[in-house]
Write a protein that holds these residues in place. Structure first.
Motif, PDB file in Angstrom:
ATOM      1  N   ALA A  88       0.779  -1.205  -0.272  1.00  0.00           N
ATOM      2  CA  ALA A  88       0.186   0.115   0.340  1.00  0.00           C
ATOM      3  C   ALA A  88       0.733   1.811   0.102  1.00  0.00           C
ATOM      4  N   GLU A  92      -5.037   5.409   1.722  1.00  0.00           N
ATOM      5  CA  GLU A  92      -6.800   4.608   1.036  1.00  0.00           C
ATOM      6  C   GLU A  92      -6.334   3.831   0.209  1.00  0.00           C
ATOM      7  N   GLU A  93      -5.222   2.886  -0.234  1.00  0.00           N
ATOM      8  CA  GLU A  93      -4.157   1.885  -0.580  1.00  0.00           C
ATOM      9  C   GLU A  93      -4.392   0.868   0.502  1.00  0.00           C
ATOM     10  N   ARG A  95      -5.887   0.784   3.312  1.00  0.00           N
ATOM     11  CA  ARG A  95      -7.957   0.762   3.588  1.00  0.00           C
ATOM     12  C   ARG A  95      -8.440  -0.476   2.307  1.00  0.00           C
ATOM     13  N   GLU A  96      -8.335   0.156   1.496  1.00  0.00           N
ATOM     14  CA  GLU A  96      -8.663  -1.267   0.726  1.00  0.00           C
ATOM     15  C   GLU A  96      -7.927  -2.154   1.028  1.00  0.00           C
ATOM     16  N   ALA A  97      -6.704  -2.404   1.621  1.00  0.00           N
ATOM     17  CA  ALA A  97      -6.296  -4.075   1.424  1.00  0.00           C
ATOM     18  C   ALA A  97      -6.404  -4.536   3.099  1.00  0.00           C
ATOM     19  N   ALA A  99      -9.404  -3.846   3.723  1.00  0.00           N
ATOM     20  CA  ALA A  99     -11.146  -5.032   3.751  1.00  0.00           C
ATOM     21  C   ALA A  99     -11.383  -6.561   2.824  1.00  0.00           C
ATOM     22  N   LYS A 100      -9.684  -6.162   1.807  1.00  0.00           N
ATOM     23  CA  LYS A 100      -9.696  -7.745   1.350  1.00  0.00           C
ATOM     24  C   LYS A 100      -8.811  -8.893   2.249  1.00  0.00           C
TER      25      LYS A 100
END
Length: 275
Positions: A88, A92-93, A95-97, A99-100
């Protein structure tokens, strides 16, 4: 009056008989004949699969249902988290990581990922323990009663989460029943919050509560370690760090607010270049 004067069950009509039994403590009708219910009950005969009829195909074995995929072992999950966090490049990246990420079992019981709140460019970053019920419901850290107290504490030294403070948690998912996170859960999620601190790049880090102080700063006891300045290595530089008491603890122990006030004054002095 003698015992012979007391009417027995055979002398009563059906309705009176039922009342007599109820008053005598009889609550269940088991059988018309007496049985020794203390005797060992016979064991049921083992079930046997019927043999196939002549000329037919043999019985096929029952296929077991596949088990759901298990959560990865803690060491493997922590390695995966470290790799995903390192990839990341922005908050924001990250957060996306997160979430996955499927390596933490808490994700299955939580309603929302609680990533952060406040100003990512703030001079101060605070890291709490884990989300509570209100935080889990809204997806934001420190929004319940403890969050309201934290806002008042910050306002007392001229700070606000909207402008000056970036707030996150050691764990982004709520432990069931608001229990304390286990060491395994902390180890799995630690790479994410470490990367979050590195990307936010605060001037000062404040660990809020014992689990955060232990996970990030290595402190063993919050009461003996709070208010002491140490250095925290973000991976790119060293910053000043301090542990303080959690607002939820202060709500249970109001007399300890005096200790938290000392920590806040030390934070204000550090921001003003006086400590």
């Amino acid at each position: 009056m003698s015992f012979s004067d007391v009417s027995g069950p055979d002398d009563l009509d059906p309705y009176e008989l039922l009342s007599w039994y109820a008053e005598s403590g009889v609550t269940e009708a088991l059988d018309d004949e007496a049985h020794d219910h203390f005797a060992e009950a016979p064991q049921p005969a083992p079930m046997r699969r019927p043999l196939p009829a002549p000329g037919t195909s043999p019985l096929r074995p029952v296929q077991a249902r596949p088990m759901p995929a298990a959560v990865a072992a803690p060491d493997d999950a922590a390695l995966t988290a470290r790799a995903m966090a390192r990839e990341a490049r922005t908050l924001e990246e990250l957060r996306e990581a997160m979430a996955k990420f499927e390596g933490c079992a808490l994700k299955a019981t939580a309603k929302n990922l609680v990533f952060a709140d406040g100003n990512p460019a703030g001079r101060v970053m605070m890291v709490g323990e884990a989300p509570g019920a209100d935080e889990d419901r809204l997806g934001l850290p420190f929004v319940g009663r403890s969050g309201q107290l934290l806002d008042r504490m910050l306002a007392a030294i001229g700070l606000s989460r909207q402008n000056d403070v970036y707030i996150a948690n050691l764990l982004p998912w709520r432990p069931p029943g608001n229990r304390t996170p286990t060491p395994q859960e902390v180890a799995i999620c630690l790479p994410f919050v470490q990367r979050q601190i590195e990307l936010a790049d605060p001037e000062i880090l404040i660990s809020v509560g014992a689990p955060s102080a232990q996970g990030l700063l290595g402190f063993k006891g919050i009461m003996n370690s709070r208010g002491k300045w140490v250095e925290y290595d973000t991976g790119t530089k060293r910053i000043r760090a301090m542990a303080t008491l959690h607002p939820a603890y202060l709500l249970r122990q109001p007399l300890q607010k005096r200790l938290a006030w000392r920590d806040l004054r030390a934070l204000r002095a550090a921001l003003d270049g006086k400590a």
